[in-house]
Design a protein around this motif. Sequence first.
Motif, PDB file in Angstrom:
ATOM      1  N   ILE A   5     -24.352 -50.776 -17.730  1.00  0.00           N
ATOM      2  CA  ILE A   5     -23.035 -50.954 -17.260  1.00  0.00           C
ATOM      3  C   ILE A   5     -22.469 -52.340 -18.051  1.00  0.00           C
ATOM      4  O   ILE A   5     -23.163 -53.023 -18.544  1.00  0.00           O
ATOM      5  N   HIS A   6     -21.418 -52.282 -18.045  1.00  0.00           N
ATOM      6  CA  HIS A   6     -20.662 -53.475 -18.719  1.00  0.00           C
ATOM      7  C   HIS A   6     -20.361 -54.466 -17.587  1.00  0.00           C
ATOM      8  O   HIS A   6     -20.365 -54.372 -16.462  1.00  0.00           O
ATOM      9  N   PRO A   8     -18.745 -57.115 -15.629  1.00  0.00           N
ATOM     10  CA  PRO A   8     -17.209 -57.093 -15.437  1.00  0.00           C
ATOM     11  C   PRO A   8     -16.383 -58.179 -16.007  1.00  0.00           C
ATOM     12  O   PRO A   8     -17.098 -59.270 -16.156  1.00  0.00           O
ATOM     13  N   ASN A   9     -15.314 -58.149 -16.223  1.00  0.00           N
ATOM     14  CA  ASN A   9     -14.348 -58.882 -16.803  1.00  0.00           C
ATOM     15  C   ASN A   9     -14.334 -60.270 -16.234  1.00  0.00           C
ATOM     16  O   ASN A   9     -14.369 -61.166 -16.550  1.00  0.00           O
ATOM     17  N   LYS A  21     -23.404 -55.855 -21.929  1.00  0.00           N
ATOM     18  CA  LYS A  21     -23.996 -54.878 -21.243  1.00  0.00           C
ATOM     19  C   LYS A  21     -25.222 -55.053 -20.707  1.00  0.00           C
ATOM     20  O   LYS A  21     -26.034 -55.866 -21.222  1.00  0.00           O
ATOM     21  N   TRP A  24     -28.455 -51.632 -14.989  1.00  0.00           N
ATOM     22  CA  TRP A  24     -28.347 -51.825 -13.661  1.00  0.00           C
ATOM     23  C   TRP A  24     -29.391 -50.860 -12.769  1.00  0.00           C
ATOM     24  O   TRP A  24     -29.314 -49.714 -13.009  1.00  0.00           O
ATOM     25  N   ILE A  40     -21.596 -58.564  -9.681  1.00  0.00           N
ATOM     26  CA  ILE A  40     -21.772 -57.673 -10.561  1.00  0.00           C
ATOM     27  C   ILE A  40     -21.403 -56.007  -9.877  1.00  0.00           C
ATOM     28  O   ILE A  40     -20.609 -55.239 -10.229  1.00  0.00           O
ATOM     29  N   TYR A  43     -17.583 -56.091  -8.478  1.00  0.00           N
ATOM     30  CA  TYR A  43     -16.526 -55.683  -9.598  1.00  0.00           C
ATOM     31  C   TYR A  43     -16.771 -54.529 -10.031  1.00  0.00           C
ATOM     32  O   TYR A  43     -15.751 -53.793 -10.651  1.00  0.00           O
ATOM     33  N   SER A  44     -17.828 -53.986 -10.127  1.00  0.00           N
ATOM     34  CA  SER A  44     -18.430 -52.650 -10.804  1.00  0.00           C
ATOM     35  C   SER A  44     -17.800 -51.560  -9.775  1.00  0.00           C
ATOM     36  O   SER A  44     -18.346 -50.422  -9.998  1.00  0.00           O
ATOM     37  N   GLU A  45     -17.492 -51.808  -8.410  1.00  0.00           N
ATOM     38  CA  GLU A  45     -17.466 -50.828  -7.309  1.00  0.00           C
ATOM     39  C   GLU A  45     -18.729 -50.187  -7.067  1.00  0.00           C
ATOM     40  O   GLU A  45     -18.661 -48.948  -6.810  1.00  0.00           O
ATOM     41  N   ILE A  46     -19.881 -50.851  -7.180  1.00  0.00           N
ATOM     42  CA  ILE A  46     -21.292 -50.334  -6.636  1.00  0.00           C
ATOM     43  C   ILE A  46     -21.667 -50.739  -5.342  1.00  0.00           C
ATOM     44  O   ILE A  46     -21.408 -52.026  -5.012  1.00  0.00           O
TER      45      ILE A  46
END
Length: 168
Positions: A5-6, A8-9, A21, A24, A40, A43-46
Amino acid sequence: MGKLIHVPNELIHPYFFPILKIEWEEEQSLNQQYPFHHEIAYYSEIPYIRPWETPEKSILILLTEWKSVKVELEQSISRGEKGKILTLMKRAIILLFEFLFWTNKTPVLFPMGTIHELKIKPMNCQERIEFILSKPSLYHAFVQLSELFNEQEKHFMKAQVLAKKIRE
């Protein structure tokens, strides 16, 4: 094997994430391989634990970890172990960011300017953190970091007392 995953900004900062990157691991309860793993996920909606929503519990865990890292840092400084000092300082700085933001019931967020928006924080907090980040191996950076923890702990305890009085 986890998924790539990237970062998050909201968390991009070269000191913490020189590579944008990360891998995860969904199965881990605490993905300690990367800093700000709770953020992480958020913001990555996990779906994941959000410790800033219950600072009265999570802050005590952070402070316990800080005290352990502080002892290790003091020992490494007295022995002149530069590599270990840098590794421990990075861990301590991550804990400080979590402490600052979670005390304010919010996830860690960059850029550094967002620190000014926090209500509960030490005086000149952003400038002092910028100094620590610019020279983390200096003894004075460790002293400054320790002072920020002490001051933030006092602010947090005061906020807890005031919140309790309001509830009563």
